[in-house]
Design a protein around this motif. Sequence first.
Motif, PDB file in Angstrom:
ATOM      1  N   ARG A 168       0.894  -1.107   0.125  1.00 13.17           N
ATOM      2  CA  ARG A 168      -0.055  -0.034   0.048  1.00 13.17           C
ATOM      3  C   ARG A 168       0.871   1.176  -0.027  1.00 13.17           C
ATOM      4  O   ARG A 168       0.723   2.110  -0.779  1.00 13.17           O
ATOM      5  CB  ARG A 168      -0.962  -0.242   1.267  1.00 13.17           C
ATOM      6  CG  ARG A 168      -1.754   1.562   1.403  1.00 13.17           C
ATOM      7  CD  ARG A 168      -2.423   1.853   0.231  1.00 13.17           C
ATOM      8  NE  ARG A 168      -3.542   1.181  -0.063  1.00 13.17           N
ATOM      9  CZ  ARG A 168      -4.331   1.223  -1.017  1.00 13.17           C
ATOM     10  NH1 ARG A 168      -4.113   2.144  -2.035  1.00 13.17           N
ATOM     11  NH2 ARG A 168      -5.354   0.487  -1.053  1.00 13.17           N
ATOM     12  N   SER A 169       2.027   1.226   0.773  1.00 10.73           N
ATOM     13  CA  SER A 169       2.852   2.266   1.102  1.00 10.73           C
ATOM     14  C   SER A 169       3.618   2.680  -0.458  1.00 10.73           C
ATOM     15  O   SER A 169       3.712   3.852  -0.934  1.00 10.73           O
ATOM     16  CB  SER A 169       3.744   2.473   2.254  1.00 10.73           C
ATOM     17  OG  SER A 169       3.163   2.186   3.225  1.00 10.73           O
ATOM     18  N   GLN A 170       3.962   1.491  -1.005  1.00 11.84           N
ATOM     19  CA  GLN A 170       4.819   1.679  -2.544  1.00 11.84           C
ATOM     20  C   GLN A 170       3.570   2.204  -3.404  1.00 11.84           C
ATOM     21  O   GLN A 170       4.008   3.208  -4.197  1.00 11.84           O
ATOM     22  CB  GLN A 170       5.180   0.443  -2.578  1.00 11.84           C
ATOM     23  CG  GLN A 170       5.852   0.171  -4.303  1.00 11.84           C
ATOM     24  CD  GLN A 170       7.227   0.645  -4.098  1.00 11.84           C
ATOM     25  OE1 GLN A 170       7.949   1.175  -3.283  1.00 11.84           O
ATOM     26  NE2 GLN A 170       7.934   0.460  -5.378  1.00 11.84           N
ATOM     27  N   LEU A 171       2.308   1.616  -3.360  1.00  8.33           N
ATOM     28  CA  LEU A 171       1.435   2.286  -4.465  1.00  8.33           C
ATOM     29  C   LEU A 171       1.090   3.762  -4.043  1.00  8.33           C
ATOM     30  O   LEU A 171       1.152   4.539  -5.000  1.00  8.33           O
ATOM     31  CB  LEU A 171       0.357   1.485  -4.636  1.00  8.33           C
ATOM     32  CG  LEU A 171      -0.890   2.022  -5.454  1.00  8.33           C
ATOM     33  CD1 LEU A 171      -0.222   1.887  -6.878  1.00  8.33           C
ATOM     34  CD2 LEU A 171      -2.098   0.998  -5.331  1.00  8.33           C
ATOM     35  N   ASP A 172       0.939   3.991  -3.224  1.00 10.08           N
ATOM     36  CA  ASP A 172       0.684   5.479  -2.568  1.00 10.08           C
ATOM     37  C   ASP A 172       1.837   6.433  -2.923  1.00 10.08           C
ATOM     38  O   ASP A 172       1.489   7.438  -3.629  1.00 10.08           O
ATOM     39  CB  ASP A 172       0.672   5.583  -0.959  1.00 10.08           C
ATOM     40  CG  ASP A 172      -0.846   5.131  -0.528  1.00 10.08           C
ATOM     41  OD1 ASP A 172      -1.635   4.853  -1.371  1.00 10.08           O
ATOM     42  OD2 ASP A 172      -1.051   4.902   0.816  1.00 10.08           O
ATOM     43  N   ALA A 173       2.953   6.236  -3.017  1.00 10.27           N
ATOM     44  CA  ALA A 173       4.175   6.900  -3.206  1.00 10.27           C
ATOM     45  C   ALA A 173       4.234   6.771  -4.870  1.00 10.27           C
ATOM     46  O   ALA A 173       4.469   8.095  -5.215  1.00 10.27           O
ATOM     47  CB  ALA A 173       5.647   6.021  -2.745  1.00 10.27           C
ATOM     48  N   VAL A 174       3.785   5.925  -5.208  1.00 11.42           N
ATOM     49  CA  VAL A 174       3.921   6.252  -6.936  1.00 11.42           C
ATOM     50  C   VAL A 174       2.430   6.919  -7.529  1.00 11.42           C
ATOM     51  O   VAL A 174       2.889   7.860  -8.248  1.00 11.42           O
ATOM     52  CB  VAL A 174       3.603   4.533  -7.707  1.00 11.42           C
ATOM     53  CG1 VAL A 174       3.286   4.714  -9.161  1.00 11.42           C
ATOM     54  CG2 VAL A 174       4.660   3.718  -7.200  1.00 11.42           C
ATOM     55  N   GLU A 175       1.550   6.665  -6.786  1.00 14.52           N
ATOM     56  CA  GLU A 175       0.441   7.581  -7.012  1.00 14.52           C
ATOM     57  C   GLU A 175       0.771   9.148  -6.916  1.00 14.52           C
ATOM     58  O   GLU A 175       0.360  10.120  -7.669  1.00 14.52           O
ATOM     59  CB  GLU A 175      -0.756   7.120  -6.052  1.00 14.52           C
ATOM     60  CG  GLU A 175      -1.449   5.935  -6.394  1.00 14.52           C
ATOM     61  CD  GLU A 175      -2.568   5.810  -7.341  1.00 14.52           C
ATOM     62  OE1 GLU A 175      -2.574   6.852  -8.305  1.00 14.52           O
ATOM     63  OE2 GLU A 175      -3.095   4.648  -7.636  1.00 14.52           O
ATOM     64  N   ALA A 176       1.261   9.331  -5.728  1.00 16.15           N
ATOM     65  CA  ALA A 176       1.817  10.821  -5.449  1.00 16.15           C
ATOM     66  C   ALA A 176       2.960  11.428  -6.567  1.00 16.15           C
ATOM     67  O   ALA A 176       2.550  12.590  -6.844  1.00 16.15           O
ATOM     68  CB  ALA A 176       2.297  10.661  -3.957  1.00 16.15           C
ATOM     69  N   ALA A 177       3.642  10.402  -6.856  1.00 15.66           N
ATOM     70  CA  ALA A 177       4.743  10.865  -7.991  1.00 15.66           C
ATOM     71  C   ALA A 177       3.962  11.134  -9.198  1.00 15.66           C
ATOM     72  O   ALA A 177       4.485  12.056 -10.119  1.00 15.66           O
ATOM     73  CB  ALA A 177       5.564   9.840  -8.067  1.00 15.66           C
TER      74      ALA A 177
END
Length: 237
Positions: free
Chosen positions: A226-235
């Motif tokens: 979840r944290s990895q995907l959140d970081a990708v979404e934010a980028a």
Amino acid sequence: MRTLCPADIPLISALPKATLEEMRAAGRRVLASEHELTEAGSNVVSEILRPTKSFYEWDHYPDGDVYCTNSHAQYYYHAHPPTERGNAWGDEHGHFHTFLRPYGFPENIEGTSGDDAPAHLVAVSMDYNARATRLFTTNRWVTGEAWFDASVVCQLLPHFHIGHDAPSETVNEWISHLLVLYRPTIEALLHARDDILKSHQPSDAGTHVHDDRSLEVVSIVDIDVRSQLDAVEAALA
């Protein structure tokens, strides 16, 4: 063994947009697969173990491994007795080992000595809630793999895909997309693996570094989907 820190891994916000978009699609598919299994009262590990009545440490699950005849990707799940591994993880239920066999290699890469020994890509550690919590690389003796430098294995990563539905189409999609979501991290793990092995000195001078049983897990990193995907979404925002 080397545990990677954030500084060892490429900054997500600095990755090319095309890479981020691929990671975002993969991450969404990983979470969708997990949600689908949860709604069915199952999870990634349960699906792999479901055809069996008992779970034995060291055995491969499913029996005979999962192998895709189109991509020549392969994986299996198993567990080690915590008391018998040098890096005992009390919260690990087991882990997946992922491979690619030579017939699935890109044309510019050849297998070793004409045999069909697979290249090991990365292992995925699972906790008792069936969540992926770590990625790690291993020394050659652990899986008996055909050894390739990190620069070569990084070229193999995009070719890992399980395109059939046995034993579970959902799990096959989950693990295929997990390796996409974490490809930059896996590449960093592989390069760290090579750096450690270059400097490692076996206690027995007659033992090759790849056969040194005192070095099992070479590089490792904690993960949270979840944290990895959140970081990708934010980028990508």
